[in-house]
Design a protein around this motif. Structure first.
Motif, PDB file in Angstrom:
ATOM      1  N   PHE A   1      13.987 -15.061  13.436  1.00  0.00           N
ATOM      2  CA  PHE A   1      13.304 -14.738  12.174  1.00  0.00           C
ATOM      3  C   PHE A   1      13.348 -13.236  11.908  1.00  0.00           C
ATOM      4  CE2 PHE A   1       9.165 -13.457  10.250  1.00  0.00           C
ATOM      5  CZ  PHE A   1       9.380 -13.944   8.974  1.00  0.00           C
ATOM      6  N   TYR A   2      13.003 -12.447  12.907  1.00  0.00           N
ATOM      7  CA  TYR A   2      13.018 -10.995  12.698  1.00  0.00           C
ATOM      8  C   TYR A   2      14.442 -10.450  12.641  1.00  0.00           C
ATOM      9  CZ  TYR A   2       7.986 -10.816  13.017  1.00  0.00           C
ATOM     10  OH  TYR A   2       6.645 -10.990  12.752  1.00  0.00           O
ATOM     11  N   ALA A   3      15.374 -11.103  13.331  1.00  0.00           N
ATOM     12  CA  ALA A   3      16.785 -10.707  13.214  1.00  0.00           C
ATOM     13  C   ALA A   3      17.288 -10.966  11.793  1.00  0.00           C
ATOM     14  CB  ALA A   3      17.637 -11.474  14.223  1.00  0.00           C
ATOM     15  N   ALA A   4      16.865 -12.096  11.205  1.00  0.00           N
ATOM     16  CA  ALA A   4      17.264 -12.411   9.833  1.00  0.00           C
ATOM     17  C   ALA A   4      16.683 -11.393   8.853  1.00  0.00           C
ATOM     18  CB  ALA A   4      16.814 -13.828   9.474  1.00  0.00           C
ATOM     19  N   LEU A   5      15.428 -10.985   9.066  1.00  0.00           N
ATOM     20  CA  LEU A   5      14.836  -9.944   8.221  1.00  0.00           C
ATOM     21  C   LEU A   5      15.581  -8.620   8.392  1.00  0.00           C
ATOM     22  CD1 LEU A   5      10.992 -10.572   8.684  1.00  0.00           C
ATOM     23  CD2 LEU A   5      12.409 -11.177   6.711  1.00  0.00           C
ATOM     24  N   HIS A   6      15.959  -8.327   9.624  1.00  0.00           N
ATOM     25  CA  HIS A   6      16.714  -7.105   9.929  1.00  0.00           C
ATOM     26  C   HIS A   6      18.049  -7.107   9.183  1.00  0.00           C
ATOM     27  CE1 HIS A   6      17.689  -3.639  12.430  1.00  0.00           C
ATOM     28  NE2 HIS A   6      18.832  -4.199  12.777  1.00  0.00           N
ATOM     29  N   PHE A   7      18.743  -8.229   9.252  1.00  0.00           N
ATOM     30  CA  PHE A   7      20.035  -8.342   8.573  1.00  0.00           C
ATOM     31  C   PHE A   7      19.859  -8.326   7.057  1.00  0.00           C
ATOM     32  CE2 PHE A   7      23.281 -11.089   6.603  1.00  0.00           C
ATOM     33  CZ  PHE A   7      24.390 -10.312   6.866  1.00  0.00           C
TER      34      PHE A   7
ATOM     35  N   LEU B   1       0.808  -1.220   0.000  1.00  0.00           N
ATOM     36  CA  LEU B   1       0.000   0.000   0.000  1.00  0.00           C
ATOM     37  C   LEU B   1       0.843   1.273   0.000  1.00  0.00           C
ATOM     38  CD1 LEU B   1      -2.782  -1.008   2.575  1.00  0.00           C
ATOM     39  CD2 LEU B   1      -2.864  -1.138   0.070  1.00  0.00           C
ATOM     40  N   ASP B   2       2.166   1.104  -0.050  1.00  0.00           N
ATOM     41  CA  ASP B   2       3.090   2.237  -0.065  1.00  0.00           C
ATOM     42  C   ASP B   2       2.881   3.126   1.159  1.00  0.00           C
ATOM     43  OD1 ASP B   2       5.143   3.808  -1.012  1.00  0.00           O
ATOM     44  OD2 ASP B   2       3.859   5.015  -2.317  1.00  0.00           O
ATOM     45  N   LYS B   3       2.884   2.487   2.341  1.00  0.00           N
ATOM     46  CA  LYS B   3       2.693   3.220   3.591  1.00  0.00           C
ATOM     47  C   LYS B   3       3.901   3.105   4.525  1.00  0.00           C
ATOM     48  CE  LYS B   3      -2.358   3.172   3.873  1.00  0.00           C
ATOM     49  NZ  LYS B   3      -3.528   2.845   4.733  1.00  0.00           N
ATOM     50  N   LEU B   4       5.068   2.938   3.935  1.00  0.00           N
ATOM     51  CA  LEU B   4       6.274   2.804   4.746  1.00  0.00           C
ATOM     52  C   LEU B   4       6.925   4.144   5.063  1.00  0.00           C
ATOM     53  CD1 LEU B   4       7.921  -0.334   3.089  1.00  0.00           C
ATOM     54  CD2 LEU B   4       6.616  -0.227   5.216  1.00  0.00           C
ATOM     55  N   GLY B   5       6.301   5.230   4.648  1.00  0.00           N
ATOM     56  CA  GLY B   5       6.821   6.543   4.974  1.00  0.00           C
ATOM     57  C   GLY B   5       7.846   7.045   3.971  1.00  0.00           C
ATOM     58  N   ALA B   6       8.481   8.143   4.338  1.00  0.00           N
ATOM     59  CA  ALA B   6       9.436   8.794   3.436  1.00  0.00           C
ATOM     60  C   ALA B   6      10.714   7.974   3.269  1.00  0.00           C
ATOM     61  CB  ALA B   6       9.778  10.189   3.957  1.00  0.00           C
ATOM     62  N   ASN B   7      11.050   7.162   4.281  1.00  0.00           N
ATOM     63  CA  ASN B   7      12.260   6.333   4.228  1.00  0.00           C
ATOM     64  C   ASN B   7      11.879   4.877   4.499  1.00  0.00           C
ATOM     65  OD1 ASN B   7      14.767   5.121   4.470  1.00  0.00           O
ATOM     66  ND2 ASN B   7      15.685   6.871   5.522  1.00  0.00           N
ATOM     67  N   PRO B   8      11.431   4.143   3.472  1.00  0.00           N
ATOM     68  CA  PRO B   8      10.966   2.768   3.671  1.00  0.00           C
ATOM     69  C   PRO B   8      12.023   1.843   4.262  1.00  0.00           C
ATOM     70  CG  PRO B   8      10.342   3.587   1.504  1.00  0.00           C
ATOM     71  CD  PRO B   8      11.289   4.585   2.080  1.00  0.00           C
ATOM     72  N   VAL B   9      13.281   2.006   3.849  1.00  0.00           N
ATOM     73  CA  VAL B   9      14.345   1.133   4.346  1.00  0.00           C
ATOM     74  C   VAL B   9      14.524   1.323   5.846  1.00  0.00           C
ATOM     75  CG1 VAL B   9      16.804   0.579   4.225  1.00  0.00           C
ATOM     76  CG2 VAL B   9      15.534   1.078   2.128  1.00  0.00           C
ATOM     77  N   GLU B  10      14.516   2.561   6.295  1.00  0.00           N
ATOM     78  CA  GLU B  10      14.648   2.837   7.724  1.00  0.00           C
ATOM     79  C   GLU B  10      13.460   2.268   8.497  1.00  0.00           C
ATOM     80  OE1 GLU B  10      15.312   6.571  10.841  1.00  0.00           O
ATOM     81  OE2 GLU B  10      15.001   6.940   8.699  1.00  0.00           O
ATOM     82  N   PHE B  11      12.267   2.399   7.943  1.00  0.00           N
ATOM     83  CA  PHE B  11      11.065   1.879   8.604  1.00  0.00           C
ATOM     84  C   PHE B  11      11.180   0.369   8.807  1.00  0.00           C
ATOM     85  CE2 PHE B  11       6.825   0.159   8.868  1.00  0.00           C
ATOM     86  CZ  PHE B  11       6.109   1.105   9.596  1.00  0.00           C
ATOM     87  N   ILE B  12      11.564  -0.343   7.738  1.00  0.00           N
ATOM     88  CA  ILE B  12      11.687  -1.806   7.825  1.00  0.00           C
ATOM     89  C   ILE B  12      12.807  -2.191   8.776  1.00  0.00           C
ATOM     90  CG2 ILE B  12      12.207  -3.904   6.523  1.00  0.00           C
ATOM     91  CD1 ILE B  12      10.955  -2.539   4.070  1.00  0.00           C
ATOM     92  N   THR B  13      13.934  -1.488   8.694  1.00  0.00           N
ATOM     93  CA  THR B  13      15.079  -1.795   9.550  1.00  0.00           C
ATOM     94  C   THR B  13      14.716  -1.631  11.021  1.00  0.00           C
ATOM     95  OG1 THR B  13      16.622  -1.064   7.832  1.00  0.00           O
ATOM     96  CG2 THR B  13      17.463  -1.194  10.080  1.00  0.00           C
ATOM     97  N   ARG B  14      14.098  -0.508  11.368  1.00  0.00           N
ATOM     98  CA  ARG B  14      13.742  -0.255  12.766  1.00  0.00           C
ATOM     99  C   ARG B  14      12.682  -1.238  13.250  1.00  0.00           C
ATOM    100  NH1 ARG B  14      15.585   5.056  13.692  1.00  0.00           N
ATOM    101  NH2 ARG B  14      17.633   5.054  12.691  1.00  0.00           N
ATOM    102  N   ASN B  15      11.698  -1.514  12.386  1.00  0.00           N
ATOM    103  CA  ASN B  15      10.606  -2.394  12.789  1.00  0.00           C
ATOM    104  C   ASN B  15      11.093  -3.808  13.048  1.00  0.00           C
ATOM    105  OD1 ASN B  15       8.019  -4.222  11.897  1.00  0.00           O
ATOM    106  ND2 ASN B  15       7.389  -2.287  12.822  1.00  0.00           N
TER     107      ASN B  15
END
Length: 207
Positions: free
Chosen positions: A86-92, A32-46
């Motif tokens: 699992f979430y650590a692997a996604l983070h990496f 839905l393109d709702k990751l904000g202005a910096n999608p990579v940062e959003f995914i990384t932090r989440n």
């Protein structure tokens, strides 16, 4: 409080589904393109946040079992720890893919250059053998004592993860959440040390 095997199975199934919700949320937000202005940062932090959430919850299982007298909680610990991985692997993967486009040499330079990434990388690498040896078959192959000794690495991994988070946030002077994580982890580890010391004292007194 005792639960039947059937109830424990239902609970594990429910937790399995609930633990996937943060991942599905990221997928939906991406579509839905709702990751904000910096999608990579959003995914990384989440993904980083949820890694620490699940690892802290897994660490809390034993203290909760002792305090509440819920022995069935131990049956949930392995799954919670695996979700942490699992979430650590996604983070990496986010770091490797979106920050470095699978350029291992460039990634390695970044790992060596920035201390907070160095610490996070060490924590992730240390998590890998714990995840790989999480099956009943691996417990039998390693033997109970060696398996337990290996999995005590989690007492180093989680503080390293908190340190990684703290250093990352310190540059932005946003330390409230890292300090909360640090307080939670310190409390859980001190509780384990207290029980270990108490058990040794009782053993020596009996001897």
């Amino acid at each position: 409080m005792a639960l039947s095997q059937k109830h424990v199975s239902w609970l594990k199934g429910l937790i399995f589904i609930l633990a996937l919700l943060p991942f599905f949320r990221l997928v939906v937000f991406t579509i839905l393109d709702k990751l904000g202005a910096n999608p990579v940062e959003f995914i990384t932090r989440n993904t980083g946040d949820w890694t620490l959430y699940f690892l802290c919850i897994a660490l809390a299982v034993t203290p909760a079992r002792k305090l509440l007298n819920f022995p069935w909680l131990l049956k949930l610990r392995r799954m919670l720890g695996l979700y942490g991985f699992f979430y650590a692997a996604l983070h990496f993967l986010t770091f490797l893919w979106f920050d470095h486009f699978f350029d291992l040499q460039d990634m390695w330079k970044d790992v060596l250059k920035r201390p907070f990434i160095t610490v996070g990388f060490i924590a992730f690498v240390a998590l890998v053998p714990l995840a790989l040896t999480s099956t009943n078959g691996m417990i039998k192959r390693l033997g109970g004592k060696r398996w337990q000794l290996l999995h005590k690495l989690v007492y180093v991994i989680v503080p390293l993860g908190v340190l990684h988070y703290y250093w990352m946030k310190s540059g932005k002077h946003d330390l409230m959440q890292p300090l909360i994580f640090a307080a939670v982890v310190a409390t859980l580890l001190l509780a384990r040390l207290w029980w270990h010391w108490s058990a040794q004292s009782r053993t020596q007194a009996s001897a």
